[in-house]
Design a protein around this motif. Structure first.
Motif, PDB file in Angstrom:
ATOM      1  N   ARG A  72      34.113  49.972  43.821  1.00  0.00           N
ATOM      2  CA  ARG A  72      34.079  49.276  42.535  1.00  0.00           C
ATOM      3  C   ARG A  72      33.501  50.186  41.456  1.00  0.00           C
ATOM      4  O   ARG A  72      34.002  50.243  40.334  1.00  0.00           O
ATOM      5  CB  ARG A  72      33.249  48.000  42.665  1.00  0.00           C
ATOM      6  N   VAL A  75      36.190  52.751  40.332  1.00  0.00           N
ATOM      7  CA  VAL A  75      37.304  52.256  39.510  1.00  0.00           C
ATOM      8  C   VAL A  75      36.820  51.721  38.167  1.00  0.00           C
ATOM      9  O   VAL A  75      37.577  51.712  37.189  1.00  0.00           O
ATOM     10  CB  VAL A  75      38.150  51.196  40.259  1.00  0.00           C
ATOM     11  N   ARG A  82      41.258  53.484  38.888  1.00  0.00           N
ATOM     12  CA  ARG A  82      41.633  52.068  38.930  1.00  0.00           C
ATOM     13  C   ARG A  82      43.147  51.917  39.064  1.00  0.00           C
ATOM     14  O   ARG A  82      43.633  51.082  39.834  1.00  0.00           O
ATOM     15  CB  ARG A  82      41.139  51.357  37.661  1.00  0.00           C
TER      16      ARG A  82
END
Length: 199
Positions: A72, A75, A82
């Protein structure tokens, strides 16, 4: 009879999960894109191997499970990262959503957070947007433990409320209580059920 599908979308903190739960309680078949993404990232799936190949083994534990926090963070910080993750996950997610909603009775609700960003599938009959005030959205995200900087980064990578609303066939404002949201969902459920069962 063909399957009737409603895509449910909205920004982070707008109340998609709460609305989906009420739809499920009403009897709709709910298929959640985020749940499918979690499945696809489990060891043994092609998407898991593709993510590790693209991002390196440091985003997985010794058993090959994806560590979501490091992924997470990557990205969030890097648009290209992403886009790489989305290119790996979105096609199989869409295909599984279509498969799992096939034959759903009376109809299916497809929870697709990034619908405005990725486009409306041709097999979706209606799009429902759950929306709320930006101040309410930020407060809810803060209540989930996100710090202000993380909240702004998250909102910056999502479609604007105006773009989501442009995609919508129906808009449900979620600015009040959970009871008010549930009442709105139940009214929509009656309409969707009627549309789905009309020859």
């Amino acid at each position: 009879m063909a399957s009737y599908r409603v895509a449910l979308t909205g920004g982070a903190g707008c109340g998609k999960s709460a609305a989906a739960q009420v739809f499920a309680e009403c009897g709709a078949v709910v298929v959640d894109a985020d749940q499918i993404a979690h499945e696809l990232l489990e060891p043994g799936h092609a998407a898991n191997a593709a993510v590790r190949a693209a991002f390196g083994d440091d985003i997985a534990d010794n058993e090959g499970r994806i560590l979501r926090a490091p992924l997470r963070a990557r990205v969030f910080a890097d648009t290209r990262a992403r886009q790489t993750l989305e290119a790996i996950l979105h096609p199989p997610i869409r295909e599984l959503m279509k498969q799992r909603s096939e034959g759903a009775r009376p109809y299916a609700v497809l929870v697709i957070p990034l619908l405005a960003e990725t486009g409306r599938p041709p097999w979706v009959n209606r799009v429902l947007v759950i929306d709320t005030k930006p101040s309410v959205q930020r407060r809810r995200l803060q209540d989930r433990g996100l710090d202000p900087a993380s909240i702004e980064r998250l909102l910056a990578i999502q479609a604007s409320p105006a773009l989501r609303r442009a995609f919508a066939d129906d808009i449900l404002e979620n600015t009040g209580s959970l009871q008010a949201l549930a009442e709105g969902v139940r009214a929509l459920h009656a309409r969707y059920r009627a549309r789905a069962t009309t020859p």
